[in-house]
Design a protein around this motif. Structure first.
Motif, short mmCIF file in Angstrom:
data_model
loop_
_atom_site.label_atom_id
_atom_site.label_comp_id
_atom_site.label_asym_id
_atom_site.label_seq_id
_atom_site.Cartn_x
_atom_site.Cartn_y
_atom_site.Cartn_z
N GLU A 13 0.82 -1.22 0.00
CA GLU A 13 0.00 0.00 0.00
C GLU A 13 0.85 1.27 0.00
O GLU A 13 0.33 2.36 0.22
N ARG A 87 2.89 6.10 2.58
CA ARG A 87 1.47 5.90 2.33
C ARG A 87 0.82 7.21 1.90
O ARG A 87 1.11 8.25 2.45
N VAL A 94 -6.09 6.05 -3.50
CA VAL A 94 -6.13 4.74 -2.84
C VAL A 94 -5.18 3.78 -3.56
O VAL A 94 -5.01 3.86 -4.79
N ILE A 95 -4.54 2.91 -2.80
CA ILE A 95 -3.68 1.88 -3.36
C ILE A 95 -4.13 0.54 -2.82
O ILE A 95 -4.06 0.29 -1.61
N THR A 96 -4.65 -0.33 -3.69
CA THR A 96 -5.05 -1.68 -3.31
C THR A 96 -4.41 -2.66 -4.30
O THR A 96 -3.76 -2.25 -5.27
N GLU A 97 -4.63 -3.93 -4.05
CA GLU A 97 -4.04 -4.94 -4.93
C GLU A 97 -4.63 -4.88 -6.33
O GLU A 97 -3.92 -5.10 -7.32
N ASP A 98 -5.93 -4.58 -6.44
CA ASP A 98 -6.59 -4.62 -7.74
C ASP A 98 -6.78 -3.26 -8.39
O ASP A 98 -6.84 -3.16 -9.62
N ILE A 100 -5.63 1.01 -8.22
CA ILE A 100 -4.80 2.10 -7.70
C ILE A 100 -5.29 3.39 -8.32
O ILE A 100 -5.50 3.48 -9.53
N TYR A 129 -0.82 -4.64 -14.77
CA TYR A 129 -1.88 -3.66 -14.64
C TYR A 129 -2.16 -2.97 -15.97
O TYR A 129 -1.30 -2.95 -16.87
N TYR A 155 -5.77 -0.72 -13.09
CA TYR A 155 -6.55 -1.91 -12.75
C TYR A 155 -5.68 -3.14 -13.00
O TYR A 155 -5.00 -3.23 -14.04
N ARG A 156 -5.71 -4.09 -12.05
CA ARG A 156 -5.05 -5.36 -12.33
C ARG A 156 -5.77 -6.01 -13.51
O ARG A 156 -7.00 -6.11 -13.54
N ALA A 216 -12.66 -0.56 -4.32
CA ALA A 216 -11.53 0.07 -3.63
C ALA A 216 -11.99 1.30 -2.86
O ALA A 216 -11.49 1.60 -1.77
#
Length: 377
Positions: A13, A87, A94-98, A100, A129, A155-156, A216
């Motif tokens: 993150e 961070r 926002v930064i998430t796995e799927d 950003i 991504y 997007y992933r 997200a």
């Protein structure tokens, strides 16, 4: 023109970046702001390490808390490299796995430079991504946005879904939005048809990309940039689909007033009423009534639109919408349409110029009511 080239990567993150700024002439001092959650690990001028001073800590309008830094070199310098990480925070960041999303409101890169610079970014480690409005060279994603805004939305690829129409592509990650995206795509095309053929009667030759951030982010509204709409979802129901598409697309024409002063009421009110006029003319009176009701309920707790010091008060979007509603009741929909068309045609987008031009076009009574309402409603 000076240039800032940003190398960016993500670790969980957190983000890590190096901003390499080259000036078109030597400078003795540089100041900039940066999100307070990002720690500067090193800074150099002409490749020589230099000390850095924190001048202040504050929250700019719309933005996360920032630190203002300054760097001084008596002999002058033509290049600065700033390395930082941490961070991120801020509206729509926002930064998430799927998914950003990074934008100017998060101040994730050195902003408000004391010297203007064109900005570009390259992203490493993001081959899995898709970067909205980016270019991929086989190993790195590249993004360029001129002097001000940097909207990085990734997007992933394994979760990315797309709904495309003639003038719009909608990106999203959650399969539960499949139906909403298809519906929203059709709403956008109908709104665009109304704006170009009826309300504004001006052409539109762009392809818009809509980036939806659910899950997200689950709240936070929407915003528009050139050829880009960023929102939480494409619309969980017809009301949301209409209001997001019609308001944000209207900003293609309803823009240009100073958005960090009270004059921003012009941008927001004309865009909101473009949406409301679409609802009226397309027979969606239930949405019109619901939106007017929401604004009327919120307006009494908000300050007047026009401020003594020129600052932007809370709620200019709502207060302006209620002001136009009073004009709508007194003078009718055609007068509102005329006011919007006058605004988008102004060379200088200010309230003073709008009132002047309304008088020139036979709307003096409406102009007087508008001017009075700026301080009273």
């Amino acid at each position: 023109m000076s240039e800032m080239k940003i190398s960016l990567q993500f670790e969980g993150e957190k983000l890590l970046e190096a901003a390499d700024i080259s000036f078109d002439e030597n400078v003795a001092k540089l100041s900039f702001i940066l999100n307070s959650g990002l720690e500067i690990s090193s800074i150099s001028c002409n490749e020589n390490p230099v000390p850095i001073t924190v001048e202040s800590i504050y929250e700019p309008l719309f933005c996360a808390e920032v630190k203002k830094y300054s760097v001084t070199c008596g002999a002058g310098f033509s290049r600065v490299k700033i390395c930082c990480g941490g961070r991120i925070s801020g509206w729509h960041n926002v930064i998430t796995e799927d998914i950003i999303e990074l934008n100017r409101y998060g101040v994730w890169f050195p902003c408000e430079l004391s010297r203007s610079a064109n900005i570009s970014a390259e992203l490493t480690g993001c081959g899995d991504y898709f970067l909205v409005k980016g270019e991929f060279d086989g190993s790195l994603w590249h993004y360029s946005a001129g002097e001000w805004d940097m909207n990085l939305i990734l997007y992933r690829k394994s979760v990315l879904k797309t709904a495309s129409g003639k003038h719009i592509s909608i990106y999203y990650a959650d399969g539960s939005l499949n139906g909403a995206a298809e519906f929203s795509k059709n709403v956008f095309e109908d709104v665009l048809d109304y704006y170009t053929k009826e309300l504004f009667q001006r052409g539109y030759d762009k392809h818009t990309e809509m980036a939806c951030l659910y899950p997200a982010l689950t709240s936070g509204g929407a915003y528009k940039r050139d050829g880009l709409i960023v929102c939480i979802s494409p619309g969980m129901d017809e009301k949301e689909a209409v209001t997001v598409n019609a308001h944000e697309l209207a900003h293609e024409w309803c823009s240009g007033a100073n958005c960090v002063s009270w004059e921003d009421w012009l941008n927001e009110t004309t865009a909101e009423w473009s949406m409301l006029l679409y609802c009226l003319d397309r027979g969606k009176t239930d949405i019109f009534d619901a939106m007017i009701g929401e604004h009327m309920a919120k307006a009494p707790g908000l300050p007047p639109i026009k401020t003594a010091d020129g600052s932007r008060p809370d709620g200019v979007h709502t207060k302006g919408t209620v002001l136009f509603y009073e004009l709508f009741k007194a003078f009718g929909a055609e007068t509102i349409k005329s006011i919007i068309k006058i605004f988008i045609g102004l060379d200088i987008k200010t309230t003073e110029r709008l009132l002047e031009e309304m008088g020139n076009q036979g709307l003096s009574e409406a102009a007087a009511a508008l001017e009075k309402g700026l301080a009273e409603i």
